[in-house]
Design a protein around this motif. Structure first.
Motif, PDB file in Angstrom:
ATOM      1  N   LYS A  27      51.633  17.284  35.689  1.00  0.00           N
ATOM      2  CA  LYS A  27      52.968  17.888  35.770  1.00  0.00           C
ATOM      3  C   LYS A  27      52.844  19.292  36.340  1.00  0.00           C
ATOM      4  O   LYS A  27      52.834  20.291  35.624  1.00  0.00           O
ATOM      5  N   GLU A  78      60.902  17.868  35.761  1.00  0.00           N
ATOM      6  CA  GLU A  78      59.586  17.966  36.387  1.00  0.00           C
ATOM      7  C   GLU A  78      58.502  18.343  35.380  1.00  0.00           C
ATOM      8  O   GLU A  78      57.455  17.697  35.296  1.00  0.00           O
ATOM      9  N   ILE A  79      58.744  19.395  34.604  1.00  0.00           N
ATOM     10  CA  ILE A  79      57.736  19.917  33.670  1.00  0.00           C
ATOM     11  C   ILE A  79      57.824  19.271  32.300  1.00  0.00           C
ATOM     12  O   ILE A  79      56.811  19.068  31.628  1.00  0.00           O
ATOM     13  N   GLN A  80      59.032  18.929  31.862  1.00  0.00           N
ATOM     14  CA  GLN A  80      59.256  18.400  30.520  1.00  0.00           C
ATOM     15  C   GLN A  80      58.525  19.265  29.482  1.00  0.00           C
ATOM     16  O   GLN A  80      57.616  18.816  28.790  1.00  0.00           O
TER      17      GLN A  80
END
Length: 280
Positions: free
Chosen positions: A85, A171-173
């Motif tokens: 990620k 995207e990152i969560q």
């Protein structure tokens, strides 16, 4: 005499004309890339963005370069949870790590019940009072307390309004860390529920532990509930938090669960502190 004085003044040789290369601001501020990047890395980040990148095109290119912000993250210990990620915008990732904060409003009751939505106000309702026992955080000087019938209150956190873009969340969560402190006054019950919601209010993930029963014999000792949401997938736009409880002896007044120092934090980078779900 004037001629004698003028003959003694130094004559400036080879003065550059107004059209020479020195009239270019960018040329005057041109510094090798690696040196300029190192300078920027040693300046406060907000100065790099708000001041340095406005000097010239060359400085702007360096200030906007993802290698600068990737290196800045590495130096300040903002490491990714998962190597798969990778942020597309390292500068945004850096500032989201730097500005990590508690998203819960009025977590200790210092502003009475402002910021909270009262869901249930049973018995004599919610009240704010001074702690009966010293909290681990000595800055905590107030707490909420429930009554003889169920009292619950909630907050709904809009992540986009808090500065977390949809692209960043998907995207990152980032890990979402939930923490709540609770303590008994007499025999009482404690409940807490947290939900990650889609924009259409669909529940993506939920943490709702079983009701906790506490006894007066526990000497009003503070306990902490912690949960961390991970790998919840794309689509999270809101966090819904609700907690409360009541006393188990049905005494008039405020003898139920005491609550304070509630927090919800988004943690884009690997947390140095080891946190796991617990209830005490």
């Amino acid at each position: 005499m004037g001629e004698a004085l003028s003959s003694k003044l130094p004559v400036r040789q080879n003065s550059p004309s107004p059209k020479s290369g020195w009239d270019s601001t960018e040329h005057a501020f041109h510094v090798p890339l690696d040196i300029l990047e190192e300078i920027f890395l040693n300046l406060p980040a907000h100065l790099v963005v708000c001041v340095c990148r406005l000097v010239c095109h060359h400085w702007k290119d360096v200030a906007d370069n993802e290698s600068l912000w990737r290196q800045r993250c590495r130096r300040e210990g903002y490491n990714l949870h998962e190597s798969s990620k990778v942020p597309s915008d390292w500068r945004f990732f850096y500032f989201m790590c730097k500005k990590r904060r508690n998203l819960i409003k009025n977590p200790r009751g210092e502003d009475e019940l402002q910021g909270w939505t009262i869901v249930r106000n049973g018995g004599d309702g919610w009240r704010v009072e001074k702690p009966m026992a010293l909290h681990p955080n000595t800055e905590v000087q107030t707490n909420f307390v429930t009554s003889f019938r169920t009292c619950t209150k909630s907050q709904l956190i809009d992540l986009v309004k808090e500065g977390y873009s949809q692209a960043f969340m998907d995207e990152i969560q980032p890990h979402i860390k939930v923490s709540d402190w609770y303590a008994p006054r007499c025999n009482c019950k404690y409940n807490m529920s947290v939900k990650l919601l889609h924009s259409n209010n669909r529940v993506i993930q939920e943490f709702t532990p079983e009701t906790i029963h506490l006894l007066e014999q526990e000497n009003h000792r503070w306990k902490q509930m912690i949960h961390v949401f991970k790998d919840y997938g794309p689509g999270v736009r809101y966090v819904y938090f609700e907690h409360g409880g009541r006393d188990s002896v049905f005494w008039a007044g405020w003898y139920g669960i005491r609550l304070t120092e509630t927090s919800i934090e988004l943690c884009p980078a690997l947390d140095k502190q080891n946190y796991e779900s617990n209830s005490g």
